[in-house]
Design a protein around this motif. Structure first.
Motif, short mmCIF file in Angstrom:
data_model
loop_
_atom_site.label_atom_id
_atom_site.label_comp_id
_atom_site.label_asym_id
_atom_site.label_seq_id
_atom_site.Cartn_x
_atom_site.Cartn_y
_atom_site.Cartn_z
N LEU A 1 2.91 1.14 -0.52
CA LEU A 1 1.95 2.09 -1.08
C LEU A 1 2.58 3.46 -1.33
N LEU A 2 3.50 3.85 -0.47
CA LEU A 2 4.23 5.10 -0.68
C LEU A 2 5.00 5.03 -2.00
N GLY A 3 5.67 3.91 -2.25
CA GLY A 3 6.39 3.75 -3.50
C GLY A 3 5.47 3.68 -4.70
N PRO B 1 11.97 7.46 -16.10
CA PRO B 1 11.17 6.31 -16.56
C PRO B 1 12.01 5.09 -16.92
N ASP B 2 13.18 5.28 -17.54
CA ASP B 2 14.00 4.13 -17.91
C ASP B 2 14.52 3.40 -16.67
N ARG B 3 14.88 4.14 -15.65
CA ARG B 3 15.35 3.51 -14.41
C ARG B 3 14.20 2.79 -13.70
N LEU B 4 13.04 3.39 -13.69
CA LEU B 4 11.88 2.73 -13.07
C LEU B 4 11.52 1.46 -13.83
N ASP B 5 11.70 1.47 -15.16
CA ASP B 5 11.46 0.25 -15.94
C ASP B 5 12.45 -0.84 -15.56
N ARG B 6 13.73 -0.47 -15.40
CA ARG B 6 14.74 -1.45 -14.98
C ARG B 6 14.46 -1.97 -13.58
N LEU B 7 14.02 -1.07 -12.70
CA LEU B 7 13.67 -1.48 -11.34
C LEU B 7 12.51 -2.48 -11.37
N ALA B 8 11.51 -2.18 -12.20
CA ALA B 8 10.37 -3.09 -12.32
C ALA B 8 10.81 -4.45 -12.84
N GLU B 9 11.74 -4.46 -13.79
CA GLU B 9 12.26 -5.73 -14.32
C GLU B 9 12.98 -6.52 -13.23
N GLN B 10 13.78 -5.84 -12.41
CA GLN B 10 14.47 -6.52 -11.31
C GLN B 10 13.47 -7.17 -10.35
N ALA C 1 18.00 -1.52 5.19
CA ALA C 1 17.59 -1.22 3.82
C ALA C 1 16.12 -1.52 3.60
N GLY C 2 15.45 -1.98 4.62
CA GLY C 2 14.07 -2.43 4.49
C GLY C 2 13.13 -1.40 3.91
N ALA C 3 13.10 -0.19 4.46
CA ALA C 3 12.17 0.83 3.99
C ALA C 3 12.42 1.17 2.52
N LEU C 4 13.68 1.26 2.15
CA LEU C 4 14.02 1.58 0.77
C LEU C 4 13.57 0.47 -0.18
N VAL C 5 13.82 -0.77 0.20
CA VAL C 5 13.44 -1.91 -0.65
C VAL C 5 11.92 -2.03 -0.75
N LEU C 6 11.23 -1.83 0.35
CA LEU C 6 9.77 -1.93 0.34
C LEU C 6 9.16 -0.83 -0.53
N THR C 7 9.71 0.37 -0.44
CA THR C 7 9.24 1.48 -1.26
C THR C 7 9.55 1.22 -2.73
N ALA C 8 10.74 0.68 -2.98
CA ALA C 8 11.12 0.35 -4.37
C ALA C 8 10.20 -0.70 -4.96
N ALA D 1 7.24 1.17 -6.08
CA ALA D 1 7.56 1.97 -7.26
C ALA D 1 7.70 1.09 -8.50
N ALA D 2 8.19 -0.15 -8.29
CA ALA D 2 8.34 -1.08 -9.41
C ALA D 2 7.02 -1.76 -9.77
N ARG D 3 5.97 -1.44 -9.02
CA ARG D 3 4.64 -2.01 -9.25
C ARG D 3 4.63 -3.53 -9.12
#
Length: 190
Positions: free
Chosen positions: A65-67, A86-95, A113-120, A123-125
């Protein structure tokens, strides 16, 4: 974090609710200590399993939820500095659309790396249902392993905490090296 003596006194006085609340924030070592408490008869095992799994999922959902909602609170200038364009967030969402489950499982298992991955993932929706299912698949064996470790060797909790921290960093380094090797091979093949 609360020391084991304090935690055991709280558990004796209040039981599973205390374990659940603390495990949301500090899951692995609290799960080890709870396993140790269960081995001493302070906690019932199966309700404890459900409590630590639900607490871990609640903490993970908090990072998600934070992400998902926290990026909107970050000023544009800071977002650009952090590379959250925005372009990086789009690539993150695609991943996360293509490999979300694998990314989450690796993030959960490396722990560092858990907190970072969960937040990502937020963010990637990534949709909530697949997020929770993938997390559950990683959380159950991880929680059972920490409970078993606590049941068997909980009295050595300080040493176990060191193993957890060092092991998670080493696993993260191995995953990063493997990713770097894969990326270099892919770049040289192109």
């Amino acid at each position: 974090m609360t020391g084991p003596e304090d935690l055991m006194a709280l558990v004796a006085a209040h039981g599973l609710p205390v374990v659940g609340l603390i495990a949301v924030v500090e899951g692995p070592i609290v799960t080890v200590l709870a396993g140790w408490a269960a081995s001493g008869g302070l906690l019932p095992l199966w309700p404890l399993v459900a409590t630590v799994v639900l607490a871990d999922l609640a903490g993970d959902l908090g990072f998600y939820l934070l992400g998902r909602h926290g990026i909107g609170w970050v000023p544009d200038r800071l977002r650009r500095r952090l590379g959250l364009r925005p372009d990086r967030l789009d690539r993150l969402a695609e991943q996360f659309r293509c490999r979300g489950g694998r990314i989450l499982l690796l993030g959960k298992l490396t722990h560092s790396a858990g907190a970072l991955v969960l937040t990502a993932a937020g963010a990637a929706r990534m949709p909530v249902a697949p997020f929770l299912v993938c997390n559950l698949l990683a959380t159950v064996p991880k929680s059972l392993a920490f409970l078993a470790l606590g049941h068997i060797a909980g009295h050595t909790w300080e040493r176990i905490e060191t193993w957890i921290v060092n092991g998670s960093w080493m696993l993260l380094a191995l995953v990063a090296m493997a990713a770097l090797i894969w990326w270099r091979r892919r770049a040289s093949a192109a």
